[in-house]
Design an enzyme around this catalytic site. Structure first.
Site, PDB file in Angstrom:
ATOM      1  N   ASP A   1      -9.879  -4.097  -5.649  1.00 18.44           N
ATOM      2  CA  ASP A   1      -9.281  -3.254  -4.553  1.00 18.44           C
ATOM      3  C   ASP A   1     -10.168  -2.127  -4.527  1.00 18.44           C
ATOM      4  O   ASP A   1     -10.298  -1.235  -5.436  1.00 18.44           O
ATOM      5  CB  ASP A   1      -7.781  -2.805  -5.040  1.00 18.44           C
ATOM      6  CG  ASP A   1      -7.227  -2.295  -3.709  1.00 18.44           C
ATOM      7  OD1 ASP A   1      -7.799  -1.646  -3.031  1.00 18.44           O
ATOM      8  OD2 ASP A   1      -5.959  -2.534  -3.442  1.00 18.44           O
TER       9      ASP A   1
ATOM     10  N   SER B   1       0.993  -1.201  -0.142  1.00 22.13           N
ATOM     11  CA  SER B   1       0.124   0.068  -0.187  1.00 22.13           C
ATOM     12  C   SER B   1       0.924   1.116  -0.273  1.00 22.13           C
ATOM     13  O   SER B   1       1.603   1.457  -0.994  1.00 22.13           O
ATOM     14  CB  SER B   1      -1.043  -0.281   1.197  1.00 22.13           C
ATOM     15  OG  SER B   1      -1.865   0.866   1.087  1.00 22.13           O
TER      16      SER B   1
ATOM     17  N   HIS C   1      -8.404  -4.524  -1.311  1.00 25.13           N
ATOM     18  CA  HIS C   1      -7.194  -4.255  -0.574  1.00 25.13           C
ATOM     19  C   HIS C   1      -6.739  -5.012   0.446  1.00 25.13           C
ATOM     20  O   HIS C   1      -7.263  -5.640   1.079  1.00 25.13           O
ATOM     21  CB  HIS C   1      -7.357  -2.846   0.006  1.00 25.13           C
ATOM     22  CG  HIS C   1      -6.081  -1.869   0.370  1.00 25.13           C
ATOM     23  ND1 HIS C   1      -5.400  -1.433  -0.791  1.00 25.13           N
ATOM     24  CD2 HIS C   1      -5.594  -1.291   1.286  1.00 25.13           C
ATOM     25  CE1 HIS C   1      -4.377  -0.728  -0.515  1.00 25.13           C
ATOM     26  NE2 HIS C   1      -4.189  -0.649   0.830  1.00 25.13           N
TER      27      HIS C   1
END
Length: 276
Positions: free
Chosen positions: A219, A115, A251
């Site tokens: 995501d 991320s 995610h």
């Protein structure tokens, strides 16, 4: 474990890292530098988030024979970009500068991030030894380049995130209070120069080290188009890059089995860091 202070900037907490070395093999060890996520606002190098914790990624990296450095960086409430990039690069240089005493193979450093940490890992990999992005904690003659990178579900172009958003996206990436806007110090579309400087797509080159880019196609936090965009920019230049889209994964790969994805990352590093 070795807990070390990498750099200190007046008015901020000291930048630290935790270094772990494997029980198997003999030094010098190849090194994986892990960069945690958390929207550049949260997170810690002490533990993975709840979605990743069951995969025991650090344990698996060590079991594969790699040393592991978990690094810290200034978060967006402390300092805006490029401070976090400078901090990760300072950690790379510190580790290389002390590689002899730490038992690390200074020629076999890789970076792995998820991320927001994947964003910083991509920037480190793509801007190795660039004096413009080096920061103030430069050690003369010590490189901040890495030989490979594993990039998990990371932003790559702050200016296109909103346009690429998932139909059920959970964030307005152009909003003044979005993680991306907080990173650059204001709404991303109102700060195009700063947003471009913080975008890995603008650092691609044919000389980039091998990258493995992995992203879930569902995501809702970081659009999968971000990884496709970075991959396409690198592939167009003939750079060594692989893209893995994970079907059905949100995610943090929620909805997918993490174990094979970790193994794919380790297999990629084995190939990329193999002594020639």
């Amino acid at each position: 474990m070795i807990d070390a202070i990498v750099a200190e900037h007046p008015g901020y907490r000291p930048l630290t890292l935790d270094l772990f070395r494997p029980d198997r093999g003999r030094p010098p060890y190849p090194l994986v530098i892990w960069v945690h996520g958390g929207a550049w606002r949260f997170g810690s190098n002490k533990q993975d988030g709840p979605q990743l914790a069951p995969a025991r990624i650090g344990d698996r990296i060590l079991a594969a024979g790699y040393a592991l450095a978990r690094v810290t960086y200034r978060l967006s409430a402390e300092a805006t970009f490029p401070a976090p990039l400078h901090d990760v690069k300072a950690a790379v240089r510190w580790l290389r500068h002390h590689s002899g005493e730490l038992g690390l193979d200074r020629s076999r450093f890789a970076v792995w991030g998820e991320s927001a940490g994947g964003h910083l890992a991509a920037l480190v990999a793509l801007s190795g030894d660039d004096p413009v992005t080096a920061g103030d904690d430069v050690v003369p003659g010590i490189s901040d380049a890495v030989r490979a990178g594993v990039i998990w579900y990371a932003p790559s172009n702050l200016l296109t995130m909103a346009a690429q958003n998932h139909p059920e996206g959970l964030q307005d990436h152009d909003a003044p209070d979005s993680p991306e806007s907080r990173l650059v110090g204001g709404p991303v579309q109102e700060l195009p120069k700063e947003s471009a400087a913080a975008s890995p797509v603008n650092y691609v080159s044919p000389d980039a080290p091998p990258l493995l880019i992995v992203h879930g196609d569902q995501d809702r936090i970081v659009p999968v188009g971000q990884s496709r965009e970075l991959y396409e920019r690198l592939a167009a230049l003939g750079a060594p890059v692989d893209l893995r889209i994970v079907p059905g994964a949100d995610h943090c790969f929620v909805g997918a089995d993490l174990a094979p994805l970790v193994q794919e990352g380790l297999d990629f590093l084995d190939r990329s860091l193999r002594d020639s």
